[in-house]
Design a protein around this motif. Structure first.
Motif, PDB file in Angstrom:
ATOM      1  N   UNK A 118     -15.179  15.575 -57.536  1.00 18.39           N
ATOM      2  CA  UNK A 118     -15.600  14.217 -57.855  1.00 18.39           C
ATOM      3  C   UNK A 118     -14.454  13.359 -58.383  1.00 18.39           C
ATOM      4  N   UNK A 119     -13.361  13.974 -58.782  1.00 16.49           N
ATOM      5  CA  UNK A 119     -12.202  13.174 -59.189  1.00 16.49           C
ATOM      6  C   UNK A 119     -11.556  12.481 -57.993  1.00 16.49           C
ATOM      7  N   UNK A 120     -11.799  13.013 -56.782  1.00 17.00           N
ATOM      8  CA  UNK A 120     -11.262  12.410 -55.560  1.00 17.00           C
ATOM      9  C   UNK A 120     -12.304  11.579 -54.817  1.00 17.00           C
ATOM     10  N   UNK A 121     -13.455  11.356 -55.429  1.00 14.68           N
ATOM     11  CA  UNK A 121     -14.537  10.678 -54.724  1.00 14.68           C
ATOM     12  C   UNK A 121     -14.172   9.251 -54.340  1.00 14.68           C
ATOM     13  N   UNK A 122     -13.592   8.498 -55.262  1.00 10.14           N
ATOM     14  CA  UNK A 122     -13.258   7.102 -54.963  1.00 10.14           C
ATOM     15  C   UNK A 122     -12.258   7.007 -53.812  1.00 10.14           C
ATOM     16  N   UNK A 123     -11.253   7.904 -53.824  1.00 11.21           N
ATOM     17  CA  UNK A 123     -10.281   7.909 -52.726  1.00 11.21           C
ATOM     18  C   UNK A 123     -10.960   8.236 -51.408  1.00 11.21           C
ATOM     19  N   UNK A 124     -11.869   9.217 -51.410  1.00 13.36           N
ATOM     20  CA  UNK A 124     -12.562   9.598 -50.181  1.00 13.36           C
ATOM     21  C   UNK A 124     -13.435   8.457 -49.669  1.00 13.36           C
ATOM     22  N   UNK A 125     -14.066   7.737 -50.574  1.00 13.73           N
ATOM     23  CA  UNK A 125     -14.889   6.601 -50.151  1.00 13.73           C
ATOM     24  C   UNK A 125     -14.039   5.576 -49.397  1.00 13.73           C
ATOM     25  N   UNK A 126     -12.878   5.235 -49.953  1.00  7.76           N
ATOM     26  CA  UNK A 126     -12.009   4.255 -49.308  1.00  7.76           C
ATOM     27  C   UNK A 126     -11.480   4.778 -47.977  1.00  7.76           C
ATOM     28  N   UNK A 136     -12.751   7.199 -45.876  1.00  7.62           N
ATOM     29  CA  UNK A 136     -13.749   7.323 -44.818  1.00  7.62           C
ATOM     30  C   UNK A 136     -14.335   5.963 -44.430  1.00  7.62           C
ATOM     31  N   UNK A 137     -14.319   5.014 -45.354  1.00  3.48           N
ATOM     32  CA  UNK A 137     -14.775   3.662 -45.021  1.00  3.48           C
ATOM     33  C   UNK A 137     -13.838   3.024 -44.002  1.00  3.48           C
ATOM     34  N   UNK A 138     -12.543   3.272 -44.192  1.00  4.50           N
ATOM     35  CA  UNK A 138     -11.562   2.733 -43.240  1.00  4.50           C
ATOM     36  C   UNK A 138     -11.648   3.451 -41.897  1.00  4.50           C
ATOM     37  N   UNK A 139     -11.824   4.790 -41.939  1.00  4.87           N
ATOM     38  CA  UNK A 139     -11.874   5.563 -40.701  1.00  4.87           C
ATOM     39  C   UNK A 139     -13.141   5.259 -39.909  1.00  4.87           C
ATOM     40  N   UNK A 140     -14.251   5.000 -40.627  1.00  4.96           N
ATOM     41  CA  UNK A 140     -15.519   4.724 -39.931  1.00  4.96           C
ATOM     42  C   UNK A 140     -15.419   3.484 -39.054  1.00  4.96           C
ATOM     43  N   UNK A 141     -14.556   2.547 -39.434  1.00  3.76           N
ATOM     44  CA  UNK A 141     -14.377   1.340 -38.638  1.00  3.76           C
ATOM     45  C   UNK A 141     -13.691   1.632 -37.310  1.00  3.76           C
ATOM     46  N   UNK A 142     -13.038   2.817 -37.228  1.00  7.65           N
ATOM     47  CA  UNK A 142     -12.371   3.204 -35.979  1.00  7.65           C
ATOM     48  C   UNK A 142     -13.290   3.984 -35.048  1.00  7.65           C
ATOM     49  N   UNK A 164     -23.084  10.299 -51.585  1.00  8.77           N
ATOM     50  CA  UNK A 164     -22.202   9.295 -52.192  1.00  8.77           C
ATOM     51  C   UNK A 164     -21.281   8.680 -51.140  1.00  8.77           C
ATOM     52  N   UNK A 165     -20.727   9.512 -50.251  1.00  9.04           N
ATOM     53  CA  UNK A 165     -19.821   9.000 -49.222  1.00  9.04           C
ATOM     54  C   UNK A 165     -20.576   8.109 -48.235  1.00  9.04           C
ATOM     55  N   UNK A 166     -21.730   8.543 -47.803  1.00  4.25           N
ATOM     56  CA  UNK A 166     -22.493   7.764 -46.818  1.00  4.25           C
ATOM     57  C   UNK A 166     -22.998   6.451 -47.412  1.00  4.25           C
ATOM     58  N   UNK A 167     -23.336   6.467 -48.695  1.00  2.81           N
ATOM     59  CA  UNK A 167     -23.783   5.229 -49.337  1.00  2.81           C
ATOM     60  C   UNK A 167     -22.647   4.211 -49.396  1.00  2.81           C
ATOM     61  N   UNK A 168     -21.401   4.696 -49.550  1.00  2.39           N
ATOM     62  CA  UNK A 168     -20.247   3.795 -49.575  1.00  2.39           C
ATOM     63  C   UNK A 168     -19.995   3.192 -48.195  1.00  2.39           C
ATOM     64  N   UNK A 169     -20.302   3.949 -47.129  1.00  2.00           N
ATOM     65  CA  UNK A 169     -20.070   3.459 -45.779  1.00  2.00           C
ATOM     66  C   UNK A 169     -21.109   2.418 -45.369  1.00  2.00           C
TER      67      UNK A 169
END
Length: 629
Positions: A532-540, A542-548, A622-627
């Motif tokens: 969970x310490x890397x959660x914010x980084x993962x959100x950013x 995967x959010x960028x990658x999802x656009x691809x 958490x990741x999917x909610x960010x996307x």
């Protein structure tokens, strides 16, 4: 809004991060409180029974307390790392370093106080069940009645509030704004490519390989002598495994273009080496703590099984009585045993034989000899295979319990007696027919008369009957108090001695199980903190990658592999370490604990799998909610 309300809302807003910390701390407090309930129970603390058990429980709770100090310290460090951007924003809006320290102190005290009160509350709720379970595990003859544990509550409350105050003061004192700003800036800077040394990677294979080889090859006392160097080599090898070898292997896999460009492997491998390097210390810590947990609980469970198995293997009889030269009351003692069995209505068949002792010509050893007919008579009654010896001078069979290699060591070794005659074992037999001595010789009946006068003769009596008969343990306890146990005569009651052994070993099992569970839960919490310490980084990311064009199925596959590596890499290493350690333990005592080891390691792995599915579910959400947000 007051400053205290601000700190409280910070805790409520960071529920996902504080949950594992809160639950782990609460569980630790509950275990500490549980031990205190037993330690301060009137039956135990009053010295009525098992005063040693009360002392062991009291010492163990302070061991957990010391471990809790380092666990909380590590947890708070993880929080600071995961909230560095949040702290930076607060400082940018005018929060001073002093206010930041005060806020961290208040937040930690809110969580710590809640965990302490909740742990005590759960302990009180389940106190009756805990006392009932402890009464059975500790094998107490007197019931542990429920009492309201005011003293245990006071000790637990004061101890853990003091612990959280000290940790909060320490964290808030060492926190410096300069370091915090550096961390915030570092979050925006690209990380350097992780590097690994081929030499250090090969050293991992060497250290772990040599450690495993020595552990698996050693037996007896050699296991104890190798303990310190093997632990050092395994610790160093495990640290280098996560910091060097794992990074080296990942870079080699990335260099294979066919594998790297296959489907979504690029996304997995692109930052896997960074994650392994960043999480190396956490992986090392989890692997070592888990290994200690596996080894401790497996060793305790295996040791209890070994003790009970060894007692039964050594002595398959209800009672045994060994009468040596100088025992003038042997017949009276045997008659007392017969009468006691008859009065209690216990069915047992009496057996007896002579054991002749001879000195070797060089006086370096003493040989115990038993007639072949005597041995085969008892073996037949026990349902054991009789010994058949070839005719000829000096032929014999060497018999032991199977707990040592004495029979194998003396096989085909000719021994000259002081009478000038020779004895040579032509076969080695593992048998529990005669408990009086291990490593004795069975010789043909006609040979006994030709070996000269023995320097000592013992008479061995045994009473063979079905185990578990009513009254056997009580009769054994009574006879043990009346009959001697010295150089002239030895009486042994199997069920009574087994019960006494379990009485003393019960507290050790009880303590070891809870301490091991605390360590394992803490190790799982470390992994949760790192993820969970890397959660914010993962959100950013995967959010960028999802656009691809990253699909939901591909996202789930990547997250599944990523979390699997985090959760199972250190646990698998710990399972291997634990399996080797428990195998070495079985070699030390010449007793197989494979079933016990498999059960303990399998149970811990199953718990980890459940923990993995739960954490993966919430992390993926958490990741999917960010996307979609």
């Amino acid at each position: 809004m007051t400053f205290r309300q601000f700190a409280f809302r910070n805790v409520s807003r960071n529920t996902r991060l504080y949950t594992a910390y809160f639950l782990s701390s609460m569980f630790t407090v509950m275990v500490f409180f549980t031990f205190s309930i037993f330690a301060y129970h009137p039956v135990l603390s009053g010295g009525q029974i098992h005063s040693s058990a009360a002392l062991a429980l009291s010492v163990s709770k302070w061991v957990i307390y010391v471990f809790s100090f380092f666990f909380v310290l590590y947890s708070m460090s993880a929080f600071l790392q995961s909230r560095k951007r949040e702290f930076g924003l607060m400082m940018m809006h005018g929060m001073t370093v002093r206010q930041l320290r005060r806020m961290i102190f208040l937040e930690n005290m809110i969580v710590g106080s809640g965990a302490t009160v909740s742990g005590i509350g759960l302990g009180v709720i389940f106190a009756k069940g805990i006392l009932l379970a402890g009464e059975n595990v500790l094998a107490l003859n007197k019931p542990l009645q429920f009492y309201f544990p005011f003293k245990a509550m006071g000790v637990t409350l004061i101890s853990f509030l003091l612990l959280f105050v000290l940790i909060s003061l320490f964290i808030s004192t060492v926190l410096r704004s300069g370091k915090l700003i550096t961390l915030i800036q570092a979050n925006r800077q690209p990380k350097p490519e992780p590097k690994a040394s081929l030499l250090l990677s090969l050293l991992v294979v060497l250290l772990l390989g040599v450690s495993y080889f020595l552990s698996l090859r050693a037996s007896g006392l050699a296991v104890v002598l190798l303990l310190a160097p093997v632990v050092i080599m395994v610790s160093v090898g495990t640290y280098l495994l996560f910091t060097q070898l794992s990074v080296y292997l990942i870079r080699k896999l990335k260099a294979r273009e066919g594998l790297f460009w296959h489907k979504t492997n690029m996304l997995l491998f692109s930052d896997l080496s960074y994650r392994m390097k960043d999480n190396a210390r956490s992986f090392f810590l989890v692997a070592i703590i888990s290994t200690v947990s596996f080894s401790a609980i497996g060793a305790l469970y295996g040791f209890q099984s070994m003790i009970n198995g060894t007692l039964t293997q050594k002595n398959p009889y209800l009672f045994t009585y060994l009468s040596a030269d100088g025992d003038s009351k042997a017949q009276a003692h045997v008659q007392l045993i017969d009468q006691s069995l008859a009065q209690a209505g216990i069915a047992a068949e009496p057996l007896s034989l002579k054991i002749n002792y001879y000195k070797a010509a060089d006086s370096s050893q003493t040989l115990a000899l038993v007639k072949q007919s005597d041995y085969n008579r008892i073996a037949g009654l026990m349902g054991l295979t009789p010994i058949r010896l070839a005719t000829g001078d000096g032929t014999a069979a060497i018999v032991d319990f199977g707990l040592s290699r004495k029979g194998e060591e003396l096989l085909h070794q000719q021994v000259k007696l002081q009478s000038g005659m020779d004895i040579e074992a032509e076969q080695a037999v593992v048998s529990s027919a005669i408990r009086a001595v291990s490593g004795y010789y069975v010789v043909p009946d006609e040979r006994i008369g030709t070996l000269g006068q023995p320097f000592k003769v013992s008479r061995y009596y045994a009473w063979h009957g079905a185990a578990g008969q009513h009254g056997v343990q009580q009769v054994g306890e009574l006879l043990t108090s009346k009959l001697p146990y010295d150089e002239h005569a030895t009486f042994y009651a199997l069920e009574y001695q087994t019960s006494r052994t379990n009485d003393y070993f019960g507290p050790v099992m009880f303590i070891g199980f809870f301490v091991g569970i605390v360590f394992f839960v803490s190790a799982g919490s470390f992994l949760y903190f790192r993820l969970y310490s890397d959660l914010d980084e993962d959100k950013q990311k995967f959010k960028a990658i999802s656009k691809l064009g990253l699909s939901d199925k591909e996202l789930g596959r990547i997250l599944n592999r990523q979390i699997s590596l985090l959760f199972f890499a250190p646990i698998v290493v710990a399972l291997v370490h634990g399996a080797v350690a428990l195998t070495a333990l079985s070699h030390m005592f010449q007793y197989s604990i494979f079933r016990e080891s498999l059960l303990v390691l399998g149970l811990f792995f199953f718990i980890q799998v459940i923990y993995f599915f739960i954490v993966r579910l919430f992390y993926t959400r958490q990741i999917r909610s960010a996307l979609t947000g």
